[in-house]
Write an enzyme that holds these catalytic residues in place. Structure first.
Site, short mmCIF file in Angstrom:
data_model
loop_
_atom_site.label_atom_id
_atom_site.label_comp_id
_atom_site.label_asym_id
_atom_site.label_seq_id
_atom_site.Cartn_x
_atom_site.Cartn_y
_atom_site.Cartn_z
N ILE A 144 0.88 -1.19 0.00
CA ILE A 144 0.00 0.00 0.00
C ILE A 144 0.91 1.23 0.00
CG2 ILE A 144 -1.78 1.22 1.32
CD1 ILE A 144 -2.25 -1.76 2.57
N PRO A 146 1.79 5.56 -0.48
CA PRO A 146 1.23 6.88 -0.14
C PRO A 146 1.17 7.83 -1.32
CG PRO A 146 3.52 6.82 0.47
CD PRO A 146 3.24 5.49 -0.19
N THR A 148 2.11 10.88 -1.10
CA THR A 148 3.20 11.85 -0.97
C THR A 148 4.49 11.44 -1.69
OG1 THR A 148 3.59 10.79 1.16
CG2 THR A 148 2.40 12.88 1.19
N ASN A 149 4.74 10.13 -1.79
CA ASN A 149 5.89 9.61 -2.54
C ASN A 149 5.36 8.56 -3.51
OD1 ASN A 149 7.59 11.02 -0.73
ND2 ASN A 149 7.85 9.23 0.57
N CYS A 280 8.32 11.99 4.84
CA CYS A 280 8.04 11.72 6.26
C CYS A 280 9.24 12.03 7.14
CB CYS A 280 7.60 10.27 6.43
SG CYS A 280 8.74 9.10 5.65
N GLU A 368 1.12 19.01 14.83
CA GLU A 368 0.61 18.30 13.65
C GLU A 368 1.71 18.03 12.63
OE1 GLU A 368 -2.49 17.06 13.01
OE2 GLU A 368 -2.86 17.60 15.10
P1 NAD Z 1 -2.62 8.00 3.89
O1 NAD Z 1 -2.47 7.28 5.18
O2 NAD Z 1 -3.80 8.85 3.67
O3 NAD Z 1 -2.61 6.93 2.67
C1 NAD Z 1 -1.60 5.95 2.56
C2 NAD Z 1 -2.16 4.75 1.79
O4 NAD Z 1 -3.13 4.10 2.60
C3 NAD Z 1 -2.91 5.14 0.49
O5 NAD Z 1 -2.68 4.15 -0.48
C4 NAD Z 1 -4.36 5.14 0.91
O6 NAD Z 1 -5.21 4.88 -0.18
C5 NAD Z 1 -4.38 4.00 1.93
N1 NAD Z 1 -5.43 4.13 2.96
C6 NAD Z 1 -5.56 5.13 3.85
N2 NAD Z 1 -6.61 4.89 4.66
C7 NAD Z 1 -7.14 3.72 4.26
C8 NAD Z 1 -8.25 2.92 4.69
N3 NAD Z 1 -9.04 3.30 5.68
N4 NAD Z 1 -8.50 1.75 4.06
C9 NAD Z 1 -7.73 1.34 3.03
N5 NAD Z 1 -6.67 2.05 2.56
C10 NAD Z 1 -6.38 3.22 3.17
O7 NAD Z 1 -1.28 8.82 3.69
P2 NAD Z 1 -0.80 9.80 2.52
O8 NAD Z 1 -1.36 11.15 2.77
O9 NAD Z 1 -0.98 9.17 1.20
O10 NAD Z 1 0.75 9.83 2.88
C11 NAD Z 1 1.26 10.61 3.91
C12 NAD Z 1 1.49 9.85 5.19
O11 NAD Z 1 2.32 8.73 4.99
C13 NAD Z 1 2.19 10.71 6.22
O12 NAD Z 1 1.67 10.47 7.50
C14 NAD Z 1 3.63 10.27 6.11
O13 NAD Z 1 4.41 10.49 7.26
C15 NAD Z 1 3.45 8.81 5.86
N6 NAD Z 1 4.61 8.23 5.17
C16 NAD Z 1 5.43 7.39 5.86
C17 NAD Z 1 6.53 6.85 5.23
C18 NAD Z 1 7.48 5.94 5.96
O14 NAD Z 1 8.35 5.40 5.32
N7 NAD Z 1 7.37 5.75 7.26
C19 NAD Z 1 6.81 7.17 3.90
C20 NAD Z 1 5.94 8.03 3.23
C21 NAD Z 1 4.84 8.56 3.87
#
Ligand code: NAD
Length: 474
Positions: A144, A146, A148-149, A280, A368
């Protein structure tokens, strides 16, 4: 790390793009020869996508390591040829980030995600014979990704997961579905180019929560890798499968009185503004000791950043980028600083990459995870208070922290107490993912589940193979 300041980044991008022009023309010619009947890993139906990836993985198991390596290399080459289009589309489709930084991020993922060399065996030998421990594939991995990347995560996951012998089903954020489909197509073509199996990397045309849930529950999916916010990490960990959770961060920066303040200011702005603060790992708040606070802010203001001193304007900015519940207004995530200020009726030089303001320790900008080029600065009396507050604001994410200091005791204390997966000393945050520094890169940093900076070996099962009584030549 100053090798990578803003002006150098622009120069690097221009040269990368120039080098790729010829290759792009060639890959456009190849594209026109597409076989219409080939889906190139993109399916209407999630079940069909998973079935195809499972079949492909069984075939892939029979391939030699040499071929596996050839496949990974072909993927790197083809992605590099298409980096310009992928980076442009990543910004345009999601409406977030900076094209020139996406190029650098994608290039980093293509070049510094480890391949099969990451899978090191272990061995025990003695009178009882030889026992071998090998890193075997997990099978089909559901990943799954994100918004953002969007391409960076697909790149590092694909390289690591395939190098480890798996196939992968991507479930992207719906706001990045087109660029994900494009990158999956490029990857499948790269695999076919060296006679690898079809559908080793798949996705669906219409990603949705329903499709992700289907993937999470599917019997043929052996491992889940979730890169995103806390919600999706929790869902992945409740799937009942082996899950890797790469969750949110809120990286604090501590600056003490021994720091090279001028350099710290430049590093902080470079890191914070990288891809408009989407990573992140990017600097999200600064905690600075009183003794050097004014100098730090003065140096920041002299380097592509703008200080807001008017409290009314700061309140207006808060109302603009946060909603009534104090949570981020997604409309401003990953946007340029001048775009944000324009919505307050203020025109600023587009070369200004960060807006910063001195705020209270409980200000929502500090609490935040904004993912916008807005940087709160908090002044404290001494380094102990700074470390204490930084740990609080990091919020137990165990993600990333940064410190600017020349005092090894202070550096060690913060590094030990904050317990983050990444700790960067005297450099921009992106030094922590191998940008201009030693060590491999990844855009899936698994703090909650402890794998840390993921690579091929993360996506394996450790298996034991025993040969009794012989093959020891000690
Ligand atoms: P997001 O959590 O909204 O979405 C991430 C993924 O999860 C997407 O594919 C989205 O479709 C899916 N998703 C979200 N809620 C869901 C649900 N209820 N059911 C099914 N799928 C669901 O995040 P975003 O805005 O796309 O990305 C930013 C976030 O990701 C930030 O919090 C950032 O810190 C984090 N992030 C972490 C890393 C890491 O390596 N730790 C890397 C990149 C981004």
């Amino acid at each position: 790390m100053n090798d990578y300041n803003v002006l150098d980044i622009e120069k690097m991008v221009r040269s990368i793009v120039k080098d790729m022009k010829m290759e792009m023309v060639k890959s456009k010619e190849d594209e026109s020869k597409d076989d219409e009947s080939d889906s190139f890993g993109i399916f209407e139906d999630m079940n069909e996508a998973i079935k195809a990836a499972a079949l492909s993985q069984r075939l892939y198991l029979r391939y030699s390591l040499k071929k596996r390596s050839e496949i990974v290399n072909s993927i790197r080459v083809e992605l590099l040829k298409n980096i310009e289009q992928l980076s442009k589309m990543g910004v345009e489709e999601t409406g977030m980030g900076r094209y020139e930084d996406k190029i650098l991020k994608n290039k980093l993922a293509i070049e510094k995600s480890p391949g099969i060399e990451d899978l090191k065996p272990e061995v025990d030998t003695g009178d009882g014979g030889l026992t071998l421990y090998e890193m075997s594939p997990f099978g089909v991995i559901g990943s799954i990704t994100p918004s953002t990347n969007p391409t960076e995560t697909v790149i590092c996951n694909t390289i690591g997961m395939l190098a480890a012998g798996n196939s992968v089903v991507f479930s992207p954020h719906p706001s990045a579905k087109k660029v994900t489909a494009l990158i999956v197509k490029i990857i499948n073509k790269a695999i076919e180019k060296v006679d690898g199996p079809k559908n080793l990397v798949v996705t669906v045309k219409e990603p949705s929560i329903e499709n992700t849930n289907l993937m999470l529950a599917h019997e043929k999916v052996n491992m889940i890798c979730a890169t995103g916010g806390p919600g999706i990490v929790k869902i992945a960990l409740s799937s009942g499968k082996k899950a890797i959770g790469a969750g949110a961060g809120n990286p604090p920066v501590v600056v003490d009185e021994t720091a090279d303040v001028e350099k710290a200011a430049i590093d902080i702005i470079d890191g914070c503004s990288f891809d408009n603060n989407l990573p992140c790992i990017a600097e999200k708040e600064v905690i600075v000791v009183d003794k050097v606070a004014d100098k730090l802010m003065e140096c920041m203001a002299n380097y592509c950043a703008m200080k807001i001193t008017d409290i009314k304007l700061l309140n207006k900015l808060e109302k603009l980028v946060l909603n009534e519940k104090g949570k981020i207004n997604k409309k401003f995530v990953g946007k340029n600083a001048d775009y944000i200020m324009e919505h307050l009726g203020i025109k600023i030089d587009p070369r200004i990459r960060v807006i910063f303001a001195e705020v209270d320790k409980d200000h929502p900008f500090a609490v935040e995870e904004l993912m916008m080029p807005i940087l709160p600065i908090i002044r404290v009396a001494n380094v102990d208070r700074a470390i204490e507050l930084a740990i609080k604001l990091e919020n137990g994410n165990r993600h990333t922290a940064i410190m600017h200091s020349k005092n090894i005791d202070n550096l060690s204390k913060f590094a030990k107490d904050v317990q983050t997966t990444i700790f960067v000393k005297n450099a921009p945050s992106y030094a922590g993912i191998g940008f201009g520094t030693e060590g491999h890169s990844t855009f899936t940093i698994a703090g909650p589940t402890g794998e840390g900076l993921t690579s091929a070996k993360t996506f394996t099962r450790k298996r034991r193979c025993v040969l009794a009584d012989t093959f020891s030549i000690k």
